[in-house]
Scaffold this motif. Structure first.
Motif, PDB file in Angstrom:
ATOM      1  N   SER A 107       0.694  -1.152  -0.003  1.00  0.00           N
ATOM      2  CA  SER A 107       0.216  -0.089  -0.032  1.00  0.00           C
ATOM      3  C   SER A 107       0.800   1.474  -0.096  1.00  0.00           C
ATOM      4  O   SER A 107       1.581   1.602   0.856  1.00  0.00           O
ATOM      5  CB  SER A 107      -0.873  -0.056   1.060  1.00  0.00           C
ATOM      6  OG  SER A 107      -1.317   1.365   1.516  1.00  0.00           O
ATOM      7  N   VAL A 163      -5.789  -0.930   7.925  1.00  0.00           N
ATOM      8  CA  VAL A 163      -7.105  -1.319   8.071  1.00  0.00           C
ATOM      9  C   VAL A 163      -7.735  -1.232   6.649  1.00  0.00           C
ATOM     10  O   VAL A 163      -8.323  -2.122   5.981  1.00  0.00           O
ATOM     11  CB  VAL A 163      -8.211  -0.620   8.924  1.00  0.00           C
ATOM     12  CG1 VAL A 163      -9.646  -0.905   8.558  1.00  0.00           C
ATOM     13  CG2 VAL A 163      -7.920  -0.975  10.437  1.00  0.00           C
ATOM     14  N   CYS A 164      -7.765  -0.382   5.773  1.00  0.00           N
ATOM     15  CA  CYS A 164      -8.118   0.057   4.530  1.00  0.00           C
ATOM     16  C   CYS A 164      -7.263  -1.171   3.731  1.00  0.00           C
ATOM     17  O   CYS A 164      -8.040  -1.739   2.872  1.00  0.00           O
ATOM     18  CB  CYS A 164      -7.862   1.290   4.103  1.00  0.00           C
ATOM     19  SG  CYS A 164      -8.396   1.699   2.276  1.00  0.00           S
ATOM     20  N   VAL A 218     -12.727 -10.398   6.011  1.00  0.00           N
ATOM     21  CA  VAL A 218     -12.481 -10.318   7.551  1.00  0.00           C
ATOM     22  C   VAL A 218     -13.276  -9.620   8.463  1.00  0.00           C
ATOM     23  O   VAL A 218     -14.259  -8.619   7.967  1.00  0.00           O
ATOM     24  CB  VAL A 218     -10.883  -9.405   7.398  1.00  0.00           C
ATOM     25  CG1 VAL A 218     -10.546  -8.993   8.835  1.00  0.00           C
ATOM     26  CG2 VAL A 218      -9.667  -9.795   6.785  1.00  0.00           C
ATOM     27  N   ILE A 251      -6.103  -3.948   4.268  1.00  0.00           N
ATOM     28  CA  ILE A 251      -6.697  -5.213   4.636  1.00  0.00           C
ATOM     29  C   ILE A 251      -7.979  -5.387   3.985  1.00  0.00           C
ATOM     30  O   ILE A 251      -8.490  -6.503   3.291  1.00  0.00           O
ATOM     31  CB  ILE A 251      -7.092  -5.482   6.394  1.00  0.00           C
ATOM     32  CG1 ILE A 251      -5.343  -5.507   7.092  1.00  0.00           C
ATOM     33  CG2 ILE A 251      -7.514  -6.930   6.569  1.00  0.00           C
ATOM     34  CD1 ILE A 251      -5.533  -5.500   8.425  1.00  0.00           C
ATOM     35  N   GLY A 252      -8.870  -4.465   4.040  1.00  0.00           N
ATOM     36  CA  GLY A 252     -10.012  -4.452   3.476  1.00  0.00           C
ATOM     37  C   GLY A 252     -10.184  -4.689   1.975  1.00  0.00           C
ATOM     38  O   GLY A 252     -11.189  -5.015   1.573  1.00  0.00           O
ATOM     39  N   TYR A 253      -9.085  -3.966   1.278  1.00  0.00           N
ATOM     40  CA  TYR A 253      -9.264  -4.391  -0.097  1.00  0.00           C
ATOM     41  C   TYR A 253      -8.343  -5.451  -0.662  1.00  0.00           C
ATOM     42  O   TYR A 253      -8.308  -5.600  -1.726  1.00  0.00           O
ATOM     43  CB  TYR A 253      -9.006  -2.810  -0.881  1.00  0.00           C
ATOM     44  CG  TYR A 253      -7.803  -2.381  -0.951  1.00  0.00           C
ATOM     45  CD1 TYR A 253      -6.529  -2.968  -1.482  1.00  0.00           C
ATOM     46  CD2 TYR A 253      -7.436  -1.221  -0.347  1.00  0.00           C
ATOM     47  CE1 TYR A 253      -5.282  -2.255  -1.236  1.00  0.00           C
ATOM     48  CE2 TYR A 253      -6.542  -0.510  -0.025  1.00  0.00           C
ATOM     49  CZ  TYR A 253      -5.116  -1.292  -0.590  1.00  0.00           C
ATOM     50  OH  TYR A 253      -3.852  -0.527  -0.608  1.00  0.00           O
ATOM     51  N   GLU A 307      -9.624 -10.419   0.675  1.00  0.00           N
ATOM     52  CA  GLU A 307     -10.078 -11.430   1.732  1.00  0.00           C
ATOM     53  C   GLU A 307     -11.301 -10.866   2.627  1.00  0.00           C
ATOM     54  O   GLU A 307     -11.245  -9.704   3.065  1.00  0.00           O
ATOM     55  CB  GLU A 307      -8.974 -11.870   2.621  1.00  0.00           C
ATOM     56  CG  GLU A 307      -7.905 -12.733   1.755  1.00  0.00           C
ATOM     57  CD  GLU A 307      -8.260 -13.864   1.279  1.00  0.00           C
ATOM     58  OE1 GLU A 307      -8.856 -14.567   1.964  1.00  0.00           O
ATOM     59  OE2 GLU A 307      -8.020 -13.973   0.054  1.00  0.00           O
TER      60      GLU A 307
END
Lengths: 408, 408
Positions: free
Chosen positions: B310, B328-329, B338, B331-333, B336
């Motif tokens: 990122s 967090v962002c 979560v 992970i969000g895109y 997967e």
């Protein structure tokens, strides 16, 4: 290339979200940012058919959840937006805050909560300052007379350096209808279903199902074809409200003027998307990548997005270096199969690769071309008749500067 | 986290590709770069079992095609490498040049062409200066006595600021075997099947099929878990040569010491991968992202790679800003799924998110931690027992500077 035909519509001078009949909007400073406007709202004088597209980030922010709930009824009459705080990754409390923000705005404006949308943009992971938000919302009636669509456009921006507004008119059933829009960028921008905030209003009368189809179709060709930094945010959303005040016969794909409406809507969304790309964090140039001769549209899109998203292409453009090998590399990892010997590439009108062979182009001319603020890269795969365009920007020192110190 | 057990092997002081028995190597300046070494070679005293992994970029450069052809016989005895020019996207002429380079080296070193690998790295889209290359290759015998593995490591780099070498020894069948390696980065680095050049040598005796399995397995956990800029190059390649000079019984998954060999090989590759990440273009910090508690290993990998890739996380780390919302962002895109309420995140030992809730961590402490040269981000999904680690670097002004003027 994929631009909407501009003969079907006329651009409105200083057009914005309030250019269509029956919409009012405004924005002012409520205290979330230090000085700049941070609270904006749009209201239609009647409930409007509404459509929306939302981020695919798995952590959809609470306001998106609340707005989706409102949208499930097919009608929206009001939208409240704050900037400076995204109300994202804020859990149960964040969801309660989003509901409270919606109720507060609905109460003040005499709207049904179920016909009200709520939107936030800014820092992730902090709770909304609900005291400031609610106090601000209560002040909306005081500001109503002196505020405008352009104040709304100002209130929704974060690191944007310009506001992004537009409106066009076109003829439907012999009646003039208007489509207006406002959007914000400018970081965490990557093509994946509505990659920022955009609000589009129209006084056209459009069937709700057709409206959603139109928005989804157009989003795939506009907002989803831009990238600034490959980051798909938690709060991206596009909303489209059609309040029917132009009194045309209801629009749907069966209507004779459907294509006119669709082209006009696409133009509005494409212009907003390009404004977002051009105003990407730290950007000095708008980059447009046009891919043609593809076997499939999705293939053309994947290649265009791969090029426009490449950090090495972006830095080369910033440095006015005609390093076309990086374009080749980005095509190569796009996931699409391409024949080297059928690939041609031009920078503006300067052909640099012709059917897989490097041309003897002038480095000086190419460098001079790359000094422009608007760079066009043309790719021809000579393998079919499908095409796509993607928009992005260069990668500069300022992108690093802005993002190395965003919160401080 | 996923590190190989260090008790099974011992690091060799100043280890390199010539640390294993029966390998010689060298490097010198042949005229492709202005001053620095640009031609390197490795030779085993006997044909060695060989394995390779290659870039997934659709425009695989001609030298990769030639090397794959050599590898199809399962044996390699020599490798010739130039830096400064990638011989990529050079069509038929490029392929002829790669064959000529292989033949020229094989002739000078008395090798079979079919047991010789050829590798290039540097600018894409320019033809190799074959006169300099062939002249240089003919000089190899003159340099043989005075050159070393470290000269090889120097000759293969491009924008790297350091050479990348290592060797370890471990015990197989009561015999000491050695594994050595050298690699280069440092731009166009993204996890996708061998994302740079790396050469690994060993004097272990390993069955050819087992050798390829070992390399593929280890590559997925090491080289494929690094990213510098999300760019998968046209020339990435890892080669592993095992010449059997340690005289152990042939290694394969059935051998009692197979795990020892695999762990030792993984350590070598992991260290080279980390050196590449740390020396990413413009980088000031090595970033290690450890994801655990995942349902699947692939899920853990996708999340770790999304975070480490990122741009916003990378700039925040450069700016020592504990902006965990960007983690967090990302992970969000990642693609997967979560659960927000089960997600915990730590920066080093500082927990910033605990089961979906922001902790009241000290911004000053977090800022101080981010001043380190080696940053660890720990993510726990609390959703299973699978884990993965990815390596990357920060995004700095220097990345932009280097890449805005690479060719000039």
């Amino acid at each position: 290339m994929t631009t909407a035909s501009e003969t079907l519509f006329t651009k409105v001078k200083e057009g914005t979200v309030t250019s269509p009949k029956g919409f009012e909007a405004g924005g002012f400073h409520a205290g979330l940012k230090r000085k700049r406007k941070d609270l904006g709202w749009i209201k239609s004088n009647v409930p409007a058919a509404a459509a929306g597209v939302f981020t695919l980030n798995t952590f959809q922010a609470p306001p998106l959840k609340v707005t989706k709930e409102s949208l499930s009824g097919g009608l929206l009459q009001g939208i409240i937006v704050n900037s400076g705080n995204a109300n994202a990754f804020t859990g149960e409390k964040g969801l309660k805050d989003a509901y409270k923000m919606r109720k507060s705005f609905a109460d003040v404006m005499n709207l049904k909560e179920s016909q009200t949308a709520v939107t936030s943009t800014g820092v992730i992971g902090e709770y909304l300052p609900m005291h400031d938000i609610c106090k601000g919302i209560k002040q909306i009636p005081d500001y109503k007379e002196t505020t405008s669509g352009s104040d709304f456009a100002e209130a929704i921006v974060t690191t944007d350096t310009t506001t992004k507004e537009i409106a066009v008119t076109c003829e439907i059933d012999g009646k003039m209808i208007t489509i207006g829009g406002a959007a914000k960028g400018s970081g965490m921008i990557k093509p994946n279903m509505a990659t920022m905030l955009a609000f589009v209003t129209t006084d056209a009368f459009v069937e709700t199902a057709a409206l959603q189809t139109a928005l989804s179709t157009v989003t795939d060709r506009t907002y989803n074809m831009i990238t600034v930094d490959g980051e798909t945010s938690t709060n991206d959303m596009v909303l489209l409200l059609a309040n029917g005040q132009a009194e045309n016969n209801p629009l749907s794909p069966n209507h004779n003027d459907w294509e006119t409406f669709l082209h006009s809507l696409e133009y509005v969304c494409q212009q907003l998307a390009k404004m977002i790309a051009k105003d990407g964090e730290g950007a000095t140039k708008l980059v447009e990548v046009h891919v043609k001769g593809a076997e499939t549209t999705n293939g053309a899109k994947a290649i265009a997005k791969s090029i426009v998203g490449s950090s090495l292409v972006k830095t080369a453009i910033y440095g006015t270096d005609a390093n076309w090998g990086r374009i080749v590399c980005a095509i190569g990892y796009s996931g699409e199969s391409v024949q080297e010997e059928s690939l041609s590439i031009s920078l503006g009108e300067i052909k640099v690769v012709d059917y897989g062979i490097t041309t003897k182009f002038s480095e000086e001319e190419a460098k001079a071309y790359l000094e422009n603020e608007n760079i066009h890269i043309y790719v021809d795969l000579h393998n079919g008749d499908k095409e796509a365009t993607a928009w992005g920007c260069d990668l500069t020192y300022d992108y690093v500067r802005i993002n190395a110190s965003y919160r401080t």
